[in-house]
Design a protein around this motif. Sequence first.
Motif, PDB file in Angstrom:
ATOM      1  N   TYR A 189       0.831  -1.209   0.000  1.00  0.00           N
ATOM      2  CA  TYR A 189       0.000   0.000   0.000  1.00  0.00           C
ATOM      3  C   TYR A 189       0.866   1.260   0.000  1.00  0.00           C
ATOM      4  O   TYR A 189       0.505   2.271  -0.622  1.00  0.00           O
ATOM      5  N   ALA A 190       1.994   1.221   0.691  1.00  0.00           N
ATOM      6  CA  ALA A 190       2.899   2.372   0.674  1.00  0.00           C
ATOM      7  C   ALA A 190       3.435   2.607  -0.732  1.00  0.00           C
ATOM      8  O   ALA A 190       3.580   3.754  -1.183  1.00  0.00           O
ATOM      9  N   ARG A 191       3.704   1.505  -1.447  1.00  0.00           N
ATOM     10  CA  ARG A 191       4.217   1.656  -2.816  1.00  0.00           C
ATOM     11  C   ARG A 191       3.170   2.259  -3.737  1.00  0.00           C
ATOM     12  O   ARG A 191       3.471   3.178  -4.508  1.00  0.00           O
ATOM     13  N   THR A 192       1.942   1.771  -3.696  1.00  0.00           N
ATOM     14  CA  THR A 192       0.925   2.342  -4.582  1.00  0.00           C
ATOM     15  C   THR A 192       0.606   3.776  -4.193  1.00  0.00           C
ATOM     16  O   THR A 192       0.297   4.608  -5.058  1.00  0.00           O
ATOM     17  N   ALA A 193       0.697   4.082  -2.896  1.00  0.00           N
ATOM     18  CA  ALA A 193       0.439   5.461  -2.456  1.00  0.00           C
ATOM     19  C   ALA A 193       1.484   6.415  -3.007  1.00  0.00           C
ATOM     20  O   ALA A 193       1.161   7.505  -3.509  1.00  0.00           O
ATOM     21  N   THR A 194       2.768   6.039  -2.930  1.00  0.00           N
ATOM     22  CA  THR A 194       3.813   6.927  -3.440  1.00  0.00           C
ATOM     23  C   THR A 194       3.749   7.008  -4.964  1.00  0.00           C
ATOM     24  O   THR A 194       4.041   8.056  -5.544  1.00  0.00           O
ATOM     25  N   TYR A 195       3.366   5.922  -5.604  1.00  0.00           N
ATOM     26  CA  TYR A 195       3.221   5.918  -7.066  1.00  0.00           C
ATOM     27  C   TYR A 195       2.133   6.905  -7.484  1.00  0.00           C
ATOM     28  O   TYR A 195       2.330   7.749  -8.362  1.00  0.00           O
ATOM     29  N   ASP A 196       0.980   6.811  -6.818  1.00  0.00           N
ATOM     30  CA  ASP A 196      -0.115   7.731  -7.133  1.00  0.00           C
ATOM     31  C   ASP A 196       0.238   9.168  -6.786  1.00  0.00           C
ATOM     32  O   ASP A 196      -0.175  10.104  -7.479  1.00  0.00           O
ATOM     33  N   ALA A 197       1.003   9.354  -5.701  1.00  0.00           N
ATOM     34  CA  ALA A 197       1.426  10.710  -5.332  1.00  0.00           C
ATOM     35  C   ALA A 197       2.297  11.315  -6.427  1.00  0.00           C
ATOM     36  O   ALA A 197       2.176  12.498  -6.756  1.00  0.00           O
ATOM     37  N   SER A 198       3.185  10.503  -7.013  1.00  0.00           N
ATOM     38  CA  SER A 198       4.035  10.990  -8.097  1.00  0.00           C
ATOM     39  C   SER A 198       3.206  11.378  -9.311  1.00  0.00           C
ATOM     40  O   SER A 198       3.461  12.399  -9.955  1.00  0.00           O
ATOM     41  N   ILE A 199       2.203  10.568  -9.623  1.00  0.00           N
ATOM     42  CA  ILE A 199       1.345  10.869 -10.773  1.00  0.00           C
ATOM     43  C   ILE A 199       0.563  12.145 -10.532  1.00  0.00           C
ATOM     44  O   ILE A 199       0.474  13.025 -11.406  1.00  0.00           O
ATOM     45  N   ALA A 200      -0.008  12.277  -9.326  1.00  0.00           N
ATOM     46  CA  ALA A 200      -0.800  13.471  -9.010  1.00  0.00           C
ATOM     47  C   ALA A 200       0.065  14.726  -9.057  1.00  0.00           C
ATOM     48  O   ALA A 200      -0.367  15.769  -9.576  1.00  0.00           O
ATOM     49  N   ALA A 201       1.284  14.635  -8.520  1.00  0.00           N
ATOM     50  CA  ALA A 201       2.182  15.803  -8.526  1.00  0.00           C
ATOM     51  C   ALA A 201       2.557  16.182  -9.955  1.00  0.00           C
ATOM     52  O   ALA A 201       2.612  17.369 -10.303  1.00  0.00           O
TER      53      ALA A 201
END
Length: 530
Positions: A189-201
Amino acid sequence: MPAAPDLPPAPDKVHIRRALLSVSDKTGLIDAARALAERGVELVSTGGTRKAIADAGLPVKDVSDLTGFPEMMDGRVKTLHPVVHGGLLGVRDAPAHKAAMDEHGIGGIDLVYVNLYPFEQTVAAGADFETCVENIDIGGPAMIRSAAKNHGYVAVCTEIADLQELLAEFAADGTTSLALRRKLAARAYARTATYDASIAAWFAGELGEFAPGRFSIGGQLAQTMRYGENPHQQAAFYRFPGASPGVATATQLQGKELSYNNINDTDAAFELVSEFDPKAGPVCAIIKHANPCGLATGGTMLEAYQRALACDPTSAFGGIVALNGRLDAATAAQVLEIFTEVVIAPEADDEAVALFRKKKNVRLLVTGGLPDPRAAGKTFKSVSGGFLVQSRDTAHLTPADLKVVTRRAPTEAEVRDMLFAFTVAKHVKSNAIVYAKDGQTLGIGAGQMNRKDSARIAALRAADFGLDLTGSACASEAFFPFPDGLIQAADAGCTAVIQPGGSIGDQAVIDAADERGLAMVFTGVRVFRH
């Protein structure tokens, strides 16, 4: 909110009978697949991953063999199917789930190893908008999240290190423990969260939205630390994907592990020297407690270090040394004559590295380059209950930006000294006053509650070390609200002052400068640093 279903407790041990492998980074894939196959695990895969496993001579099914549907839409649709997600989400010991799986021919999937499309690396490489979008993984995060939710029965790995940890446990009896599956689910879950954070940014940046309605920060653990600012505080260091050269990406050639305070101070030091183009000559900064205690240019790196050290050799003890160019043996030898915590430079020659190896505790970092001090970016600061975000301070002044406000205009030498001093002041905690001359700081006053005290302390430090302020330039990172600070600087010997201007008391300050024959310029740019 969905009500919690009445499900049986998860078992401790779960046998791995079927594994779904679908990865972009295939490092270690074949060894892991072989270890699973040798224990009788059925391998299921997709696209290039399936081909790599098959080419290694291992039996592997295509995911389309399970779903009955081929990959389609350029590979966008291949694992988004009830047979896949039913196999991941089905609670094996729940009668209703088991009946549904039996009715629809859904087999359980006990292990998922997915590392995602390289979105962060694609953005960092400067790819165009369409290429970045194509590197947004959809099926991968969906499988990861399904497996992580059902971690009572499914183990999920998102990095080869996770899979290797799992294989070490699996080797004993072909099972995984609930404790390990929970730990892997949290990482997933931490990995998908940081992945999505990168996309959103990235999307926010492409759309020019500095402050979107929701903002996430994603980083990867680089180091856990013995403690934080103080021994009773916990601490860790995280790295942003695609970071520019600096302390976050540096290679530590030797020395003790970096502490929380080391990293904070080293970052401050390297950001400061990066303001100065190495093509213009060597620059050395010495930092203590995130404030410069000396910065200077020189004909050689050794001379730059010696001149920086002369500004405040007392405070340099236990400090951080940053260079804007190669660390050579002559400079290394002198740096090592006093206790220094960290030295950071773009590169170091072999002789310098050899000298440092004789001082096993001194940390030596090389970065491979300098960051662009005018590159866009964001900085963050935590507050109780939230965090502040601002754009990086990329202010850069040239002689054309200076407005002369006194009767006497500065000489060319004074302009050079003022711009040099103001660049340093940008990296000094407010209130900040910097005296400089001929590419060398002579006195620095930092972090005082009023500007007059900063001017006085900077002058006292110069006097302590026998540095003459006569003919120096004085930089103030914010305006002088009253003449007292400027008068203090003039009495210390400065002849040129650079400050933002903009105070209601500007005219009184200008008058005081004229009375003393000073040249003063306004920048219109404030560079507070708190």
